[in-house]
Design an enzyme around this catalytic site. Sequence first.
Site, mmCIF file in Angstrom:
data_model
loop_
_atom_site.group_PDB
_atom_site.id
_atom_site.type_symbol
_atom_site.label_atom_id
_atom_site.label_comp_id
_atom_site.label_asym_id
_atom_site.label_seq_id
_atom_site.Cartn_x
_atom_site.Cartn_y
_atom_site.Cartn_z
ATOM 1 N N ARG A 1 59.792 70.740 22.118
ATOM 2 C CA ARG A 1 58.955 69.722 21.487
ATOM 3 C C ARG A 1 59.730 69.113 20.328
ATOM 4 N NH1 ARG A 1 56.522 69.646 25.453
ATOM 5 N NH2 ARG A 1 54.304 70.055 25.849
ATOM 6 N N HIS B 1 61.760 62.997 28.155
ATOM 7 C CA HIS B 1 60.782 64.084 28.340
ATOM 8 C C HIS B 1 60.577 64.354 29.844
ATOM 9 C CE1 HIS B 1 57.144 66.302 26.453
ATOM 10 N NE2 HIS B 1 57.552 66.913 27.558
#
Length: 284
Positions: free
Chosen positions: A199, A247
């Site tokens: 993250r 991502h």
Amino acid sequence: MKIVTELAPGVNDDVTAVFTFKLPNGIAARLPNLRLAASVGAGADGILSASDLPASVHVTRACDDGLGLSMAQYVVLQVLRVFRDLPTLERQHASGEWIRLPIRDATKCTVGIMGVGQTGSVVARTVASLGFRVVGWTRTARDESDFKIYSGRETLPEFLGQCDFLVCLLPLTDSTRGLLNRSMFATVRKGCYVINAARGGIVVEDDLLAAIDNEELSGAAVDVFDQEPLPQSSPFWRHPKILVTPHSAAQPAVEPVVDQFIENMRRLSTGEPLMHVLNRDLGY
Ligand code: NDP
């Protein structure tokens, strides 16, 4: 079961479960009968960040055997790209040059995996199977047969000091937010290459850039960011020593994750324990 894909304006008192990546602040007042908030992803930080989420709501996350394998493919791709110097080979190919590159000894190259959970454990075993020396870092101590695990904040300098590659696969929690910052990069082995597929909030982006620019780090592959999609104005896009990926390191398969959600709805109605529940105090 009635399924809606959009909430009605105002209060939705017929909604008992949500299946989502992110819950906005203020949602709790609109969902007074919410009992289950299930993350469609492996991380549930986008749900736990809703500050008004009542403690009584169960929070679950997606677990899928294939996720660790996809993540291992992503990490191996990034490690080997640098370890075998794929950019130089591609440049040589483009200019028709036959120059053999030296082949380094993987057993003398240490890959440190921060977070040895659902994805990190598969990554660690896969990277070790390619001959690299692997070390792991976790919150709780345990033994692994193929590699050494360091655990707890006090072991971090010793762990970081031996990493030629540093792979971040931690959850984003109160304990890990901003963990990889300027002072941590100063303790990492000089020339270490960072791979963050966890993250964005765990790595301080400006500190990562500074550590690469002052040559403490040799570069980074970054899949996750504070702000996604990464804005065009971000210096990450143009930095010659950084590879940005959108991502896309790994993604749970839809079918098992939907099955888990439906099974958890059933268990909720019978009072059985739910699967893949997060510890709300730990944040993962
Ligand atoms: P898990 O929850 O299965 O594993 C987390 C690991 O991190 C565990 O080993 C845990 O330690 C360790 N950990 C947690 N908190 C700390 C701490 N404070 N200090 C040290 N170690 C800690 O996570 P997953 O493997 O499922 O996911 C890892 C990350 O990857 C998450 O951030 C997830 O959101 C992200 N992800 C990103 C994807 C992408 O496409 N980029 C796809 C899938 C996941 P312990 O073993 O002691 O509990």
